[in-house]
Design an enzyme around this catalytic site. Structure first.
Site, PDB file in Angstrom:
ATOM      1  CE  LYS A  14      -3.986  -8.615   0.260  1.00  0.00           C
ATOM      2  NZ  LYS A  14      -3.863  -8.127   1.658  1.00  0.00           N
ATOM      3  N   GLY A 101      -6.504  -2.702   1.485  1.00  0.00           N
ATOM      4  CA  GLY A 101      -5.928  -3.927   2.042  1.00  0.00           C
ATOM      5  C   GLY A 101      -6.391  -5.174   1.332  1.00  0.00           C
ATOM      6  N   GLY A 104      -5.671  -4.738  -4.521  1.00  0.00           N
ATOM      7  CA  GLY A 104      -6.060  -4.350  -5.868  1.00  0.00           C
ATOM      8  C   GLY A 104      -4.907  -4.070  -6.809  1.00  0.00           C
ATOM      9  CG  ASP A 139       0.282  -8.665  -1.072  1.00  0.00           C
ATOM     10  OD1 ASP A 139       1.050  -9.236  -0.272  1.00  0.00           O
ATOM     11  OD2 ASP A 139      -0.598  -7.864  -0.715  1.00  0.00           O
TER      12      ASP A 139
END
Length: 298
Positions: A14, A101, A104, A139
């Site tokens: 992302k 960042g 993963g 996330d």
């Protein structure tokens, strides 16, 4: 699903199109975070094989003890939440760099959850699944679904999803060595807090699928902290911003990757080659897409 089936699950990376860290913290000690994220077609791949016990292996070896691996922790938490044995051997093929960042470990955890949901015929929207995802990392809930999304809270509360604005080409560039831990980035941010960006402008741009406005709204107030910790990140960002074919360039998350939205796929591929050949930086030409973990029987 057939309990004896062997599954593969993708775990997309992302980028944060908008990341706004607030100085205020919640009861857990987490900063309030506003973020707009979108998935990329760069992905890790998880392979599930039915086994007598839970086991996780990373290829290449990431040097992380299995008990600390996000996939192991996610699988174990699913077993506890549903009172079931999590008896799978899971191999994680890594393509997304660590401390980049790009999400993963969070994406891998979400893919592990998605694979187990497929085996157990459980909806990913089940509240127990969402609770597991939030417990693993901020996330992870985003990665369970896939469309571009706005998240608030500590970055773990899904507020709104958006129709993709198309497959915008992106180039990713990071130093080959060195990284930024999220904990260190937040500690540096706390020492020198940064102003928030224009979140409403980005949300309006996402709702209207206005590519020009999305590009203009790209923002990250954690970027100065990442650059202070690892100055080469700033060099990469400045280099990208000065190249023809780049529409916007910013640090993703806490770094160390800088992403650039490009005019064309050809621009992204050209810049990726230049980053490798001229600077010996890790780089990858990719694009934004809307898919979350894809589960296939193999």
């Amino acid at each position: 699903m057939d309990r004896a089936a062997r599954l593969q699950v993708t775990a997309p990376a992302k980028v944060n199109l908008y990341l706004g860290i607030h100085t205020v913290k919640d009861a857990r000690g987490y900063h309030r975070v506003d973020t707009v994220m979108t998935a990329l077609d760069l992905a890790d791949t998880l392979t599930f094989t039915p086994s007598g016990a839970l086991g996780v292996m990373t290829v290449p070896d990431a040097g992380i003890p299995m008990e600390r691996h996000s996939v192991y922790r996610a699988a174990l938490a699913m077993g506890e939440a549903f009172g079931r044995a999590v008896d799978f051997a899971i191999t994680v093929e890594k393509n997304i760099p660590l401390q980049s960042g790009l999400g993963g470990p969070s994406g891998d955890a979400a893919a592990a959850i998605a694979g187990i949901c497929a085996y157990w015929d459980v909806e990913r929207t089940d509240p127990r699944v969402v609770d597991v995802a939030r417990g693993i990392g901020a996330d992870v809930p985003f990665f369970l679904y896939g469309p571009p999304a706005y998240l608030a809270g500590a970055g773990d509360e899904l507020v709104e999803v958006f129709e993709p604005a198309g497959e915008l080409p992106v180039v990713l560039v990071k130093p080959r060595s060195g990284g930024v831990s999220t904990v260190e980035a937040y500690r540096t941010f706390d020492a020198t807090p940064q102003q928030l960006g224009d979140l409403p402008r980005m949300l309006d741009a996402m709702r209207s699928r206005d590519r020009d406005a999305i590009v203009a709204g790209v923002f990250n107030n954690l970027a100065p902290a990442a650059i202070e910790i690892l100055p080469v990140i700033g060099e990469i960002r400045s280099w990208l911003r000065g190249l023809p074919g780049v529409r916007a360039a910013e640090v993703s998350g806490s770094g160390a990757t800088v992403f650039a939205i490009c005019e064309t796929r050809e621009d992204a591929e050209r810049i990726a080659c230049q980053a490798r050949d001229r600077h010996d930086w890790w780089s990858c030409a990719t694009k934004m897409e809307k898919s979350g973990p894809k589960v296939t029987v193999c």
